[in-house]
Design a protein around this motif. Sequence first.
Motif, PDB file in Angstrom:
ATOM      1  N   PRO A  52       0.820  -1.215   0.000  1.00 30.57           N
ATOM      2  CA  PRO A  52       0.000   0.000   0.000  1.00 30.57           C
ATOM      3  C   PRO A  52       0.854   1.265   0.000  1.00 30.57           C
ATOM      4  CG  PRO A  52      -0.793  -1.564   1.636  1.00 30.57           C
ATOM      5  CD  PRO A  52       0.505  -2.102   1.134  1.00 30.57           C
ATOM      6  N   GLY A  53       0.387   2.263  -0.694  1.00 28.46           N
ATOM      7  CA  GLY A  53       1.110   3.533  -0.769  1.00 28.46           C
ATOM      8  C   GLY A  53       0.180   4.661  -1.183  1.00 28.46           C
ATOM      9  N   LYS A  54       0.764   5.850  -1.262  1.00 26.03           N
ATOM     10  CA  LYS A  54      -0.042   7.013  -1.639  1.00 26.03           C
ATOM     11  C   LYS A  54       0.827   7.989  -2.420  1.00 26.03           C
ATOM     12  CE  LYS A  54      -3.158  10.525   0.277  1.00 26.03           C
ATOM     13  NZ  LYS A  54      -3.806  11.037   1.495  1.00 26.03           N
ATOM     14  N   ALA A  55       0.261   8.526  -3.482  1.00 25.40           N
ATOM     15  CA  ALA A  55       0.982   9.478  -4.320  1.00 25.40           C
ATOM     16  C   ALA A  55      -0.011  10.475  -4.917  1.00 25.40           C
ATOM     17  CB  ALA A  55       1.734   8.759  -5.433  1.00 25.40           C
ATOM     18  N   TYR A  56       0.534  11.570  -5.450  1.00 22.99           N
ATOM     19  CA  TYR A  56      -0.260  12.533  -6.208  1.00 22.99           C
ATOM     20  C   TYR A  56       0.289  12.556  -7.621  1.00 22.99           C
ATOM     21  CZ  TYR A  56      -2.740  14.195  -2.115  1.00 22.99           C
ATOM     22  OH  TYR A  56      -3.557  14.259  -1.024  1.00 22.99           O
ATOM     23  N   VAL A  57      -0.545  12.142  -8.559  1.00 24.81           N
ATOM     24  CA  VAL A  57      -0.149  12.018  -9.956  1.00 24.81           C
ATOM     25  C   VAL A  57      -0.945  13.036 -10.766  1.00 24.81           C
ATOM     26  CG1 VAL A  57       0.039  10.469 -11.933  1.00 24.81           C
ATOM     27  CG2 VAL A  57       0.308   9.556  -9.595  1.00 24.81           C
ATOM     28  N   PHE A  58      -0.214  13.990 -11.363  1.00 24.70           N
ATOM     29  CA  PHE A  58      -0.852  15.106 -12.081  1.00 24.70           C
ATOM     30  C   PHE A  58      -1.890  15.797 -11.196  1.00 24.70           C
ATOM     31  CE2 PHE A  58       0.535  12.299 -15.576  1.00 24.70           C
ATOM     32  CZ  PHE A  58       1.436  13.180 -16.181  1.00 24.70           C
ATOM     33  N   GLY A  59      -1.601  15.839  -9.909  1.00 23.30           N
ATOM     34  CA  GLY A  59      -2.455  16.543  -8.961  1.00 23.30           C
ATOM     35  C   GLY A  59      -3.569  15.700  -8.363  1.00 23.30           C
ATOM     36  N   TYR A  60      -3.801  14.496  -8.910  1.00 19.08           N
ATOM     37  CA  TYR A  60      -4.870  13.635  -8.408  1.00 19.08           C
ATOM     38  C   TYR A  60      -4.329  12.710  -7.318  1.00 19.08           C
ATOM     39  CZ  TYR A  60      -7.719  15.069 -12.380  1.00 19.08           C
ATOM     40  OH  TYR A  60      -8.448  15.810 -13.288  1.00 19.08           O
ATOM     41  N   GLU A  61      -5.113  12.565  -6.267  1.00 18.47           N
ATOM     42  CA  GLU A  61      -4.736  11.663  -5.175  1.00 18.47           C
ATOM     43  C   GLU A  61      -4.883  10.211  -5.632  1.00 18.47           C
ATOM     44  OE1 GLU A  61      -5.900  11.087  -0.471  1.00 18.47           O
ATOM     45  OE2 GLU A  61      -7.474  11.574  -1.915  1.00 18.47           O
ATOM     46  N   PHE A  62      -3.816   9.438  -5.464  1.00 16.54           N
ATOM     47  CA  PHE A  62      -3.865   8.011  -5.786  1.00 16.54           C
ATOM     48  C   PHE A  62      -3.370   7.244  -4.574  1.00 16.54           C
ATOM     49  CE2 PHE A  62      -1.917   4.080  -7.299  1.00 16.54           C
ATOM     50  CZ  PHE A  62      -2.980   3.514  -7.996  1.00 16.54           C
ATOM     51  N   GLU A  63      -4.237   6.375  -4.039  1.00 12.20           N
ATOM     52  CA  GLU A  63      -3.890   5.651  -2.822  1.00 12.20           C
ATOM     53  C   GLU A  63      -4.393   4.216  -2.922  1.00 12.20           C
ATOM     54  OE1 GLU A  63      -4.333   6.098   2.050  1.00 12.20           O
ATOM     55  OE2 GLU A  63      -5.687   7.181   0.714  1.00 12.20           O
ATOM     56  N   THR A  64      -3.544   3.273  -2.503  1.00 13.60           N
ATOM     57  CA  THR A  64      -3.968   1.881  -2.381  1.00 13.60           C
ATOM     58  C   THR A  64      -4.001   1.530  -0.897  1.00 13.60           C
ATOM     59  OG1 THR A  64      -1.665   1.127  -2.631  1.00 13.60           O
ATOM     60  CG2 THR A  64      -3.030   1.208  -4.608  1.00 13.60           C
ATOM     61  N   GLN A  65      -5.002   0.740  -0.526  1.00 14.49           N
ATOM     62  CA  GLN A  65      -5.201   0.419   0.887  1.00 14.49           C
ATOM     63  C   GLN A  65      -4.748  -0.992   1.242  1.00 14.49           C
ATOM     64  OE1 GLN A  65      -9.387   1.166   1.390  1.00 14.49           O
ATOM     65  NE2 GLN A  65      -9.231   3.221   0.541  1.00 14.49           N
ATOM     66  N   SER A  66      -4.361  -1.775   0.237  1.00 12.48           N
ATOM     67  CA  SER A  66      -3.881  -3.136   0.482  1.00 12.48           C
ATOM     68  C   SER A  66      -2.895  -3.489  -0.627  1.00 12.48           C
ATOM     69  CB  SER A  66      -5.047  -4.126   0.492  1.00 12.48           C
ATOM     70  OG  SER A  66      -5.693  -4.135  -0.771  1.00 12.48           O
ATOM     71  N   LYS A  67      -2.297  -4.654  -0.522  1.00 13.30           N
ATOM     72  CA  LYS A  67      -1.348  -5.082  -1.543  1.00 13.30           C
ATOM     73  C   LYS A  67      -2.045  -5.250  -2.884  1.00 13.30           C
ATOM     74  CE  LYS A  67       2.190  -7.401   1.214  1.00 13.30           C
ATOM     75  NZ  LYS A  67       2.938  -8.653   1.446  1.00 13.30           N
ATOM     76  N   THR A  68      -1.346  -4.821  -3.922  1.00 12.74           N
ATOM     77  CA  THR A  68      -1.835  -4.989  -5.283  1.00 12.74           C
ATOM     78  C   THR A  68      -0.912  -5.962  -6.008  1.00 12.74           C
ATOM     79  OG1 THR A  68      -2.668  -2.715  -5.305  1.00 12.74           O
ATOM     80  CG2 THR A  68      -2.401  -3.811  -7.441  1.00 12.74           C
ATOM     81  N   ASN A  69      -1.487  -6.985  -6.635  1.00  9.53           N
ATOM     82  CA  ASN A  69      -0.694  -7.999  -7.324  1.00  9.53           C
ATOM     83  C   ASN A  69      -0.898  -7.885  -8.825  1.00  9.53           C
ATOM     84  OD1 ASN A  69       0.216  -9.276  -4.844  1.00  9.53           O
ATOM     85  ND2 ASN A  69      -1.861 -10.051  -4.637  1.00  9.53           N
ATOM     86  N   ILE A  70       0.206  -7.766  -9.551  1.00 11.20           N
ATOM     87  CA  ILE A  70       0.166  -7.621 -11.002  1.00 11.20           C
ATOM     88  C   ILE A  70       0.930  -8.781 -11.628  1.00 11.20           C
ATOM     89  CG2 ILE A  70       0.791  -6.162 -12.954  1.00 11.20           C
ATOM     90  CD1 ILE A  70       0.659  -3.770 -11.069  1.00 11.20           C
TER      91      ILE A  70
END
Length: 625
Positions: free
Chosen positions: A455-473
């Motif tokens: 999980p992490g949090k970032a601002y991409v082109f000003g938009y809030e992007f946050e994941t609350q659990s593990k993401t598997n790709i």
Amino acid sequence: MPSYDPELTSGDPYYDDFDKTKNYLKILFKPGFAVQARELTQLQTALQTQIERFGDHVFKNGTPVLGSGLTEKNVSYVRATGLSEANRALIAGDFVTGTGDKSNLRARVVSTEAPLSTGADTFPVVFLQYLSGGGTAGNLFEPSDEIYSETQSVNFVVKSTTADLVAPTGDALACSIDTGVFYVDGFFVYINPQTNIPYRLSTANQIESPGSGEEGTAVGASAGVRLYQFPTNRVGLQINKKIIDNIDDPTLVDPAKGSYNYSAPGADRYQVDPVFSSKVLNITTNTPSEFIDEDFVDVLRVENGKITKRYNKTEYAELEKTLARRTFDESGNYTVKPFNTTILNNLRIDKYQVDVILSSAAATFGIGDNVTSNGVTAEVLNVLDRTNFVGSTAQRLIVDMDSGRFATGISITNNESPDPATGTVNGISFLPDSTGIFSKEQGGTASKLAISINPGKAYVFGYEFETQSKTNISSDRARTDESLIGANLNANLGNFIVAETDALPFNDVSIKYSGNRFDSYPFDSGVSILGTDGPFEYNNLPKVDLKGKFVQVNIPYRANEAGTATIRYWAPLFASEHDGSFDSALVIDNFASATMESSDTSLIVGSQSSAYYLPTLIDSQGGYV
């Protein structure tokens, strides 16, 4: 979808033919002209369209606007017998208690579910939050227990039979939403408090999962049974749009008592009814249709019984774009909490550790064996080194369950002819695969890798992007190679001894010693079976390889430790007493001055010791009983 739904109101009898392209913003009534029902309906549509356009500027469709708090808690369930549909509705939210020695056991009914109409799961389900225990009788309702309502004249019995493999009791996850308002298709929709219990329907031979990430299987289990433990679901609001008339709701008749029109039917109503519900989630797909449904608003995501995502923040539309533009102009792209990654296998192979008491020391299980027990099948992936030898009385197997699940006390066999190995399961433990992500049933494949992103949090082109659990790709593995010629490679193999003995035929039972580890004890018939000092540490034992007529004994590497020893005998034994027929099979005689550590308890036999493996039972930690 816009607020105006022509499928519901454009035809008979409403004739709401509103057309936004004509820009009719007002309906102007005139004296002396009859008011049409169509005009009154279209008037509401025109006003609603104006509200929708403003709402779309401020809010994203499906976002919470007010309240709508989300909670979740673990509850228990019982499948009931003798509970009618009418009584099931009466006990919702009620308090229940047991009888007899469980009269002090008290619980609150969190929710109930109707029985399925077909299949094996034709039982109403009652979900309970226990409030007080039943003392020595136990703290949970069990099969065949009677349950009574404290406020209603209602009682029922917990399902008694387990032969149909439909669980009478178990655990579940209760998700609840509080009162609030959601913005849905141009309407600000009121949410009533509701509770939903996510589940999935079983496939053939599938039962409740005994642990998180562990697949529950049992041969003969029916498909179509509700499985509540460790669910993987999308939880949200199913938006139902419908026309309600006075038949559906009798309160819609004319309430003007004393009037000639009293109790006469009047206008119908357009209803948007949000129902808190859940849908099965396929976590291995990236297909949009698996995550986006018309008329379904996600509020929670559950994976293996854990909440992995909440949609509980108000999301803004055009307004958000303005805020994002200003944030990006000021700060650019940046990370608030980094997204740390781990590379794992795409395919997860969970295993079971099975301790087996052998029926005969003459036949043992081996790697690759297909082991069965009354239709339950498994493949032996590994055998613990120190339990894999001829003459053993117990083995520890690592297996991959193909169908069903072994249990303590059952008999298993590898069905090999003419002397099959058989034994009784003495213990079984689940060994989750921490190196993989997806099981074969979830679409896992050995041809891919899995990138696990924390999980992490970032601002991409000003938009809030946050994941609350593990993401598997999932990602393809590299399949290219490169050759190096003339490169120097260093390999530290440690010490080893090669001794010559008589050549062994390919079917000699001693071949089964190959690759095994043996404990070394001082040879003294008067010594206890565990030796004077007890077994050596397992990982420091020598390993034996048979190569034709040579026996290679690999010594654990010890830097700066060297000595000489005279090896008189290398005689692995099958019991605590010597067996002359096997003493002569692998004799190392007159081999002197080998480079190794020498003592009476040397890992390799010294002049007064004989290395042998002691047949014995293995405890749950892998030690000797």
